[in-house]
Scaffold this motif. Structure first.
Motif, mmCIF file in Angstrom:
data_model
loop_
_atom_site.group_PDB
_atom_site.id
_atom_site.type_symbol
_atom_site.label_atom_id
_atom_site.label_comp_id
_atom_site.label_asym_id
_atom_site.label_seq_id
_atom_site.Cartn_x
_atom_site.Cartn_y
_atom_site.Cartn_z
ATOM 1 N N THR A 215 -43.986 2.252 8.406
ATOM 2 C CA THR A 215 -42.652 2.057 8.975
ATOM 3 C C THR A 215 -42.823 1.595 10.419
ATOM 4 O O THR A 215 -43.855 1.851 11.038
ATOM 5 C CB THR A 215 -41.849 3.377 8.931
ATOM 6 N N THR A 216 -41.826 0.951 10.966
ATOM 7 C CA THR A 216 -41.955 0.375 12.318
ATOM 8 C C THR A 216 -41.714 1.418 13.406
ATOM 9 O O THR A 216 -40.848 1.256 14.272
ATOM 10 C CB THR A 216 -40.981 -0.798 12.485
ATOM 11 N N LEU A 221 -41.154 -4.797 13.914
ATOM 12 C CA LEU A 221 -41.209 -5.614 12.705
ATOM 13 C C LEU A 221 -41.581 -7.054 13.040
ATOM 14 O O LEU A 221 -42.274 -7.726 12.261
ATOM 15 C CB LEU A 221 -39.864 -5.574 11.983
ATOM 16 N N VAL A 235 -43.437 -3.787 4.384
ATOM 17 C CA VAL A 235 -42.847 -2.932 5.422
ATOM 18 C C VAL A 235 -41.331 -2.930 5.301
ATOM 19 O O VAL A 235 -40.677 -1.890 5.457
ATOM 20 C CB VAL A 235 -43.281 -3.408 6.822
ATOM 21 N N GLU A 236 -40.750 -4.086 4.996
ATOM 22 C CA GLU A 236 -39.297 -4.183 4.870
ATOM 23 C C GLU A 236 -38.773 -3.463 3.633
ATOM 24 O O GLU A 236 -37.598 -3.080 3.585
ATOM 25 C CB GLU A 236 -38.869 -5.650 4.843
ATOM 26 N N ASN A 238 -39.595 -0.565 2.788
ATOM 27 C CA ASN A 238 -39.389 0.821 3.214
ATOM 28 C C ASN A 238 -37.974 0.947 3.785
ATOM 29 O O ASN A 238 -37.655 0.308 4.787
ATOM 30 C CB ASN A 238 -40.423 1.191 4.274
ATOM 31 N N THR A 241 -37.429 1.423 7.554
ATOM 32 C CA THR A 241 -37.686 0.319 8.482
ATOM 33 C C THR A 241 -36.383 -0.267 9.014
ATOM 34 O O THR A 241 -36.210 -0.443 10.225
ATOM 35 C CB THR A 241 -38.515 -0.775 7.800
ATOM 36 N N GLU A 245 -35.210 -0.048 12.944
ATOM 37 C CA GLU A 245 -34.975 -1.302 13.660
ATOM 38 C C GLU A 245 -33.542 -1.365 14.186
ATOM 39 O O GLU A 245 -33.303 -1.817 15.312
ATOM 40 C CB GLU A 245 -35.261 -2.490 12.741
#
Length: 291
Positions: A215-216, A221, A235-236, A238, A241, A245
């Motif tokens: 996760t960011t 990202l 990642v996106e 998740n 995320t 963001e």
């Protein structure tokens, strides 16, 4: 003596769910006083024997932020989208901690409260809900720390690092609800599974730590899209995320915030929460026999 077969009026009738979809949310409202009592119990019992007490709310995110700043910011040199490193990491850590706490503590509800569940009736969903609400207190304290840090960087700005609060801050309450419900839903699924597979409880904390790096929290990202475009879609996927963001964009003005990403996170959260409640209600009927 002749038996009295006339129907009687009872104040409360306790009976099993007629189906998996008998959620009985009305019981949760009738037992709201019990919910508040559990919230108070969780808060007091966890910190009453600590020397620093609620100061641990501040210590954990501060130390984690310092470690992230040293490792990811200074050693690895990962971009923070032009934001002050401490603010960037603190925003991610604060939001992630609330989600992770809701998940990990909810995931052991059946195991930790088997003695209560086996003795007295109350809506079992009250217990995990109390965890989500009590964690909200900790989240509020850590948000205060973040706001103080934002004020500090406004008063003492660092060259080349600027941030701004955006109108997206209006959706902040919605983001908090998403974090809470996503953690609750995943925790309900896991706690139901641990009644038969106890080894799963040992993997939760480890798994949450690994998930954090997917996760960011420690990187933006935009950095993943630039350096590892082939991995960015993972990642996106998740749902946390998009939430993190959006959280950064709302408070700091930097982040990959889109309504489509929030919509995706919302849909995944609703699905997971629905499945979690259904599985939890099914398991609570006979978990005492297997735990």
């Amino acid at each position: 003596m002749e038996a009295n077969n006339e129907p009687q009026d009872w104040d409360l009738v306790i009976k099993g769910h007629s189906s998996l979809f008998s959620l009985n949310f009305g019981d949760l409202w009738r037992y709201r006083d019990l919910l508040l009592m559990f919230v108070k119990r969780d808060f007091v019992s966890f910190y009453k024997q600590t020397v620093l007490g609620p100061l641990w709310f501040f210590i954990q995110p501060i130390f984690t932020t310092l470690v992230f700043t040293f490792i990811f910011g200074n050693l690895a040199g990962i971009s923070t989208d032009g934001l002050p490193q401490q603010l960037f990491y603190l925003a991610g850590i604060t939001s992630w901690n609330y989600f992770a706490d809701c998940l990990t503590k909810t995931s052991t509800v059946f195991r930790d409260n088997a003695n209560i569940f086996g003795k007295v009736y109350f809506p079992r969903l009250i217990m995990p809900l109390s965890i989500v609400v009590s964690n909200l207190v900790r989240f509020g304290v850590q948000m205060l720390l973040m706001v103080v840090t934002m004020i500090y960087f406004k008063v003492f700005p660092t060259q080349g690092t600027d941030f701004t609060v955006t109108p997206a801050i209006l959706i902040f309450p919605f983001l908090v609800i998403l974090m809470a419900l996503l953690g609750l839903g995943l925790g309900l699924i896991i706690t139901a599974m641990t009644t038969k597979y106890r080894d799963l409880s040992f993997l939760v904390s480890f798994g949450v730590q690994l998930l954090m790096y997917g996760t960011t929290v420690a990187y933006p990202l935009s950095h993943v899209k630039e350096k590892y475009p082939q991995m960015a879609y993972l990642v996106e996927l998740n749902p946390m995320t998009g939430i993190i963001e959006a959280f950064r964009y709302a408070f700091l003005g930097k982040g990959e915030f889109t309504f489509s990403s929030i919509g995706y996170s919302t849909i995944i959260t609703i699905v997971i929460l629905f499945l979690g409640i259904i599985i939890f209600n099914k398991t609570e009927k006979n978990f005492v026999d297997t735990i």
